[in-house]
Design an enzyme around this catalytic site. Structure first.
Site, short mmCIF file in Angstrom:
data_model
loop_
_atom_site.label_atom_id
_atom_site.label_comp_id
_atom_site.label_asym_id
_atom_site.label_seq_id
_atom_site.Cartn_x
_atom_site.Cartn_y
_atom_site.Cartn_z
N TYR A 56 2.40 -15.02 34.49
CA TYR A 56 2.36 -14.02 35.42
C TYR A 56 1.40 -13.08 35.34
O TYR A 56 1.06 -12.66 34.28
CB TYR A 56 3.77 -13.03 35.31
CG TYR A 56 3.56 -11.97 36.15
CD1 TYR A 56 3.72 -12.06 37.70
CD2 TYR A 56 3.46 -10.94 35.84
CE1 TYR A 56 3.54 -11.18 38.53
CE2 TYR A 56 3.65 -9.71 36.81
CZ TYR A 56 3.56 -9.85 38.09
OH TYR A 56 3.41 -8.73 38.94
N HIS A 86 -4.80 -2.19 45.67
CA HIS A 86 -3.79 -1.26 45.48
C HIS A 86 -4.59 0.33 45.33
O HIS A 86 -3.61 0.81 45.16
CB HIS A 86 -3.29 -1.65 43.88
CG HIS A 86 -2.52 -2.88 43.93
ND1 HIS A 86 -2.93 -4.18 44.18
CD2 HIS A 86 -1.31 -2.78 43.34
CE1 HIS A 86 -1.59 -4.98 44.22
NE2 HIS A 86 -0.91 -4.12 43.53
N ASN A 198 -1.05 -1.57 35.77
CA ASN A 198 0.12 -1.29 35.21
C ASN A 198 0.17 -0.20 33.92
O ASN A 198 -0.69 -0.22 33.34
CB ASN A 198 0.78 -2.51 34.54
CG ASN A 198 1.68 -3.40 35.64
OD1 ASN A 198 2.00 -4.68 35.20
ND2 ASN A 198 1.85 -2.95 36.78
N TYR A 280 22.91 40.57 33.96
CA TYR A 280 22.70 39.41 33.13
C TYR A 280 21.13 38.84 33.12
O TYR A 280 20.74 38.30 32.18
CB TYR A 280 23.35 38.20 34.03
CG TYR A 280 24.85 38.18 33.77
CD1 TYR A 280 25.67 39.16 32.97
CD2 TYR A 280 25.85 37.06 34.22
CE1 TYR A 280 26.74 39.27 32.61
CE2 TYR A 280 27.10 37.02 34.01
CZ TYR A 280 27.79 37.96 33.39
OH TYR A 280 29.18 38.14 33.22
N ARG A 283 20.30 40.93 29.98
CA ARG A 283 21.23 40.68 28.77
C ARG A 283 21.32 39.23 28.47
O ARG A 283 21.48 38.70 27.12
CB ARG A 283 22.56 40.95 29.17
CG ARG A 283 23.73 41.33 28.05
CD ARG A 283 25.07 41.65 28.41
NE ARG A 283 25.17 41.93 29.50
CZ ARG A 283 26.72 41.82 30.22
NH1 ARG A 283 27.42 41.22 29.34
NH2 ARG A 283 26.90 42.20 31.28
N PHE A 329 6.58 -0.73 32.26
CA PHE A 329 5.92 -0.07 33.50
C PHE A 329 6.74 0.91 33.92
O PHE A 329 6.33 1.70 34.67
CB PHE A 329 5.09 -0.76 34.26
CG PHE A 329 5.91 -2.08 34.81
CD1 PHE A 329 7.00 -1.87 35.81
CD2 PHE A 329 5.55 -3.41 34.40
CE1 PHE A 329 7.78 -2.73 36.09
CE2 PHE A 329 6.38 -4.45 35.06
CZ PHE A 329 7.48 -4.03 35.97
N GLU A 413 10.44 -5.75 43.73
CA GLU A 413 10.64 -4.34 42.87
C GLU A 413 11.78 -3.60 43.51
O GLU A 413 11.52 -2.93 44.41
CB GLU A 413 9.32 -3.96 42.99
CG GLU A 413 8.23 -4.55 42.07
CD GLU A 413 6.68 -4.39 42.52
OE1 GLU A 413 6.69 -3.14 43.07
OE2 GLU A 413 5.97 -5.12 42.05
#
Length: 511
Positions: A56, A86, A198, A280, A283, A329, A413
């Site tokens: 792969y 990409h 990746n 608060y 404090r 990844f 994915e």
């Protein structure tokens, strides 16, 4: 001082990264990691020559195209196509300071010798880092699952002589920069494009940068809140160590002790008080600020694990003669802690705005809206509005990104982390908190003047004297935008020693 940082098997930590950037150190690969990169590449080349099975991302397509076998003669084209296809980020540009961290972390990850890249590819990334050549990367486009694919594609494009880079504040075509420095484009080999794309270096670079921002902002929030406490005629009792010894969260105890040091010698805090309790927002400063500091410690542990890891795919184990396709990844660890960071830092802004509100409310002898002749003058009425609007924006930004997921890559994915969105949202949150704290300082410094001739502690008087060089006392209405911007600039540019942030602050161990 050694101006070289040698990348070795020693883990990176946040202080080391800070020093690399603060001292403008150059990077250099150790002999040990050079050998690991070369050995892994030699193993992969041998595997390709002797193995006809599909592997792969090495001799197959990507994502849902994992089952498409690619000829060995087309492997360079395969990897270059991957990077180009990409590189589809959009939106605002990532700040160069974050891109430089991306370069460092990508170099670090590839240097472990499990990625199968050429040594010269790593050296070119080091060249970019050492010469302040920053690929133009965009904020939007990563799902934070197959690695930060789109941002890392933009980071990798200039290796091929494509895309754009920033050098000395000028945007160049990458091909121009390669020619300027006499470099040939890298010809990617098997798996290299995938190794570059990746990985979680977009998310983790933001994480590192945000941690440095958050530690500084959290520290300054303590200083500013201590001024507000004194200006409001607050009590120091809630900061007594006995109170926190029976609920010993580390951050809570650290904040309480810090306030005792910050306010040591204050005439105001030592005065007899007519009131027995504070709201608060005063404090409970140790409990709220301290919880954020404990969160920062937790976030840091996760980020340190991440930046000292291999996060590309597939992973090559030459000694075991294995190439394994896994999921390192996936950005889930980062997505969760970046969301946690958003929430924790948003709370620093939230409680700060409440102190601003108390200071302008005309309580405890302070004039309404911290100005003479209220009515004729609106004074500090509207800066509280501004702070409130920013706090509200932060509440929206702090909504967890990691609870969302969108199916991509044709169903292959099918769960993503959305950690990249968490990272960019966290950046906006922390920048917003800087603005809120700066507005609180504007109010607190104004309120202190109405307590004269009494003084706060010598340490805080020194801090305020420095602040007054940038932001004067406001006697009557003027354009407060200018004062707010000057206050923000003062906070952002204030130099703080790294030891004060990470090692020992007023004798307190951070870790």
């Amino acid at each position: 001082m050694d101006h070289i940082h040698r990348i070795s098997s020693e883990p990176l930590d946040i202080v080391t990264i800070y020093n690399i950037f603060n001292d403008n150190k150059k990077l250099q690969l150790s002999d040990e990691l050079t050998k690991k990169i070369e050995d892994c590449k030699a193993y992969l080349d041998k595997k390709l020559a002797n193995n006809k099975d599909p592997m792969y991302g090495i001799n197959t397509g990507f994502g849902s195209l994992y089952n498409v076998k690619i000829s060995n003669t087309d492997l360079t084209k395969l990897q270059e196509n991957l990077v180009m296809s990409h590189a589809c980020g959009t939106g605002d540009r990532v700040p160069e300071s974050v891109v430089k961290v991306m370069l460092l972390l990508k170099i670090r990850s590839l240097s472990f010798g499990h990625s199968g890249v050429q040594l010269k590819t790593v050296h070119r990334l080091i060249d970019f880092f050492n010469n302040d050549i920053f690929p133009v990367v965009f904020k939007q486009g990563s799902l934070g699952a197959s690695g930060d694919l789109a941002p890392l594609a933009h980071l990798a494009l200039p290796l091929l002589g494509k895309g754009k880079v920033v050098h000395k504040d000028v945007v160049y075509e990458a091909s121009e920069i390669l020619e300027k420095f006499g470099w040939e484009p890298i010809k990617l080999q098997a798996k290299e494009g995938l190794a570059l794309l990746n990985g979680t270096q977009f998310m983790s670079a933001y994480g590192v940068y945000l941690l440095l921002m958050s530690h500084k902002t959290s520290y300054l929030a303590d200083i500013v809140a201590s001024i507000s406490l004194d200006a409001f005629d607050g009590r120091l009792d809630p900061f007594h160590d006995l109170v926190h010894a029976i609920r010993p969260h580390p951050g809570q105890r650290k904040v309480a002790r810090r306030f005792n040091e910050l306010l040591k010698g204050s005439e105001l805090v030592s005065r007899a008080k007519e009131h027995v309790q504070d709201p608060y927002s005063f404090r409970c400063i140790p409990q709220v600020h301290g919880a954020t500091k404990d969160t920062l410690d937790f976030v840091e542990k996760i980020i340190l694990t991440e930046i000292n890891s291999v996060t590309d795919n597939p992973n090559i184990f030459s000694e075991e003669d294995l190439i394994i396709s896994g999921g390192n990844f996936h950005g889930q660890p980062l997505a969760l802690v970046l969301d946690y960071l958003k929430i924790a830092m948003a709370e620093i802004g939230n409680i700060s705005e409440r102190r601003i509100f108390q200071l302008v409310s005309g309580l405890r002898g302070l004039p309404p809206f911290l100005v003479d002749n209220p009515g004729l003058n609106s004074g500090f009425m509207i800066p509280q509005y501004t702070a409130a609007s920013i706090v509200s924006a932060n509440k929206q930004l702090a909504t967890p990104a990691s609870v969302d997921s969108i199916v991509s890559s044709n169903g292959q994915e099918d769960h993503v982390s959305m950690g990249a969105n968490a990272a960019t949202q966290a950046y906006d949150v922390i920048r917003n908190v800087e603005r809120i704290i700066a507005i609180e300082l504007l109010n607190a410094s104004q309120a202190i003047e109405f307590r004269r001739p009494f003084k706060t502690s010598p340490l805080l008087e020194s801090f305020l004297a420095e602040y007054r060089k940038s932001v004067p006392f406001i006697k009557e209405d003027e354009v407060l935008h200018d004062a707010i911007e000057a206050s923000i600039h003062f906070m952002k540019t204030l130099e703080i020693e790294i030891e004060e942030l990470f090692l020992n602050t007023y004798g307190l161990d951070c870790y």
